[in-house]
Design a protein around this motif. Structure first.
Motif, mmCIF file in Angstrom:
data_model
loop_
_atom_site.group_PDB
_atom_site.id
_atom_site.type_symbol
_atom_site.label_atom_id
_atom_site.label_comp_id
_atom_site.label_asym_id
_atom_site.label_seq_id
_atom_site.Cartn_x
_atom_site.Cartn_y
_atom_site.Cartn_z
ATOM 1 N N ILE A 38 0.382 -0.795 0.196
ATOM 2 C CA ILE A 38 0.236 0.192 0.257
ATOM 3 C C ILE A 38 0.880 1.499 0.486
ATOM 4 O O ILE A 38 0.722 1.881 -0.716
ATOM 5 C CB ILE A 38 -1.456 0.276 1.569
ATOM 6 C CG1 ILE A 38 -2.147 0.543 0.986
ATOM 7 C CG2 ILE A 38 -0.198 0.171 2.185
ATOM 8 C CD1 ILE A 38 -3.387 0.391 2.124
ATOM 9 N N PHE A 39 1.865 1.017 0.430
ATOM 10 C CA PHE A 39 2.765 1.949 0.413
ATOM 11 C C PHE A 39 3.275 2.563 -0.796
ATOM 12 O O PHE A 39 3.761 3.774 -1.150
ATOM 13 C CB PHE A 39 4.303 1.813 1.622
ATOM 14 C CG PHE A 39 3.905 2.570 3.036
ATOM 15 C CD1 PHE A 39 3.551 3.101 3.083
ATOM 16 C CD2 PHE A 39 4.459 1.128 3.403
ATOM 17 C CE1 PHE A 39 3.676 4.013 4.889
ATOM 18 C CE2 PHE A 39 4.038 0.913 5.071
ATOM 19 C CZ PHE A 39 3.031 2.852 5.513
ATOM 20 N N LYS A 40 3.302 1.709 -1.502
ATOM 21 C CA LYS A 40 3.677 1.845 -3.488
ATOM 22 C C LYS A 40 3.707 2.075 -3.460
ATOM 23 O O LYS A 40 3.759 2.791 -5.643
ATOM 24 C CB LYS A 40 4.672 0.451 -3.094
ATOM 25 C CG LYS A 40 6.273 -0.100 -2.753
ATOM 26 C CD LYS A 40 6.271 -1.586 -3.195
ATOM 27 C CE LYS A 40 7.126 -2.430 -1.747
ATOM 28 N NZ LYS A 40 7.878 -3.359 -2.370
ATOM 29 N N THR A 41 1.801 2.203 -4.267
ATOM 30 C CA THR A 41 1.034 2.285 -4.763
ATOM 31 C C THR A 41 0.928 3.601 -5.729
ATOM 32 O O THR A 41 1.153 4.472 -4.443
ATOM 33 C CB THR A 41 -1.010 1.426 -4.170
ATOM 34 O OG1 THR A 41 -1.666 1.768 -6.216
ATOM 35 C CG2 THR A 41 -1.056 2.221 -3.185
ATOM 36 N N ASP A 42 0.399 3.692 -6.682
ATOM 37 C CA ASP A 42 0.638 5.410 -7.001
ATOM 38 C C ASP A 42 -0.996 5.403 -7.176
ATOM 39 O O ASP A 42 -1.876 6.079 -7.961
ATOM 40 C CB ASP A 42 1.115 5.558 -7.655
ATOM 41 C CG ASP A 42 0.959 4.752 -9.677
ATOM 42 O OD1 ASP A 42 -0.114 3.548 -9.982
ATOM 43 O OD2 ASP A 42 1.589 4.729 -10.661
#
Length: 256
Positions: free
Chosen positions: A225-229
């Motif tokens: 979830i930290f990596k999603t754009d």
């Protein structure tokens, strides 16, 4: 395991759930998140078998619920544990009587067998000496633990929790989060949690399903979830300055 395929649910002309497909695995804590009105509660009630739906299917370990007869559906329901948002304890019953209630409903156990099971689960949630208290004598955190004990007393295969940390202070919320995750892993339960608490999501969200306007807008884990754009996700998750800082730190650490 619970598998959802192409789920649609409407109330009259209002289309609430729109083509949702996902899978919730055994031994994992799965979180369903989204803004108010996103369809989380309706989705949970469909999973519980409380709402019918127009299209799609929900399978419990390969058994499609909509294709089962009344006895088979009752058998599935007997394997479901539920932790309600407000704990939903019976005020007129002691804590032990509250926990025993599902055993009276779904089993033919003797009184001594039921008492043994109640003793076991109350000890498991660290309430070994609370049998004769009334719910009104218990703190909010204790009531949640009683609700969890009641949810697992009948050895469920599936556990559903609706905002289990609602109204709790942050420290107690972490205790409840950890207890749910421990029980999920210990008994290999398929656990699905409705939540808007991002602290809980980041604490125990092994799988996260994000709903927006009745659609599955994203799914992943607390790591991804930290990596999603995905703009809908980032707007929801990082609405607070704290989580913006956490994400920035996470991305910086993983770039180095």
């Amino acid at each position: 395991m619970i598998e959802v395929k192409g789920l649609h649910k409407s109330f009259g002309d209002v289309h609430i759930l729109k083509d949702i497909s996902t899978t919730f695995k055994k031994g994992k804590t799965s979180m369903v998140i989204g803004q108010s009105g996103s369809g989380k509660t309706v989705f949970l009630k469909c999973l519980l078998g409380l709402f019918d739906y127009e299209q799609g299917s929900i399978s419990y370990d390969g058994k499609i619920f909509g294709q089962l007869n009344a006895d088979e559906k009752r058998n599935i329901r007997s394997k479901i544990g539920m932790v309600f948002q407000g704990s939903a304890l019976f005020d007129s019953m002691t804590i032990a009587e509250n926990v025993m209630f599902p055993l009276r409903m779904f089993t033919k156990q003797s009184k001594s067998e039921m008492e043994d099971r109640v003793n076991f689960v109350l000890k498991r949630v660290n309430l070994a000496d609370a049998h004769y208290k009334m719910p009104s004598e218990a703190s909010g955190g204790m009531q949640k633990r009683v609700a969890i004990a009641r949810a697992i007393v009948n050895k469920p295969k599936y556990l559903f929790c609706d905002e289990p940390n609602s109204g709790l202070d942050p420290k107690t919320a972490i205790v409840i989060d950890n207890l749910i995750q421990e029980i999920t892993e210990e008994y290999n339960i398929t656990t699905v949690i409705n939540s808007h608490d991002m602290n809980s999501v980041m604490e125990i969200g092994e799988k996260i399903v994000f709903l927006k306007d009745g659609k599955k807008a994203w799914e992943g884990s607390k790591e991804t979830i930290f990596k999603t754009d995905n703009e809908a996700v980032t707007n929801f998750v990082y609405s607070s300055e704290l989580f913006k800082k956490v994400r920035k730190m996470y991305l910086e650490e993983n770039e180095s």
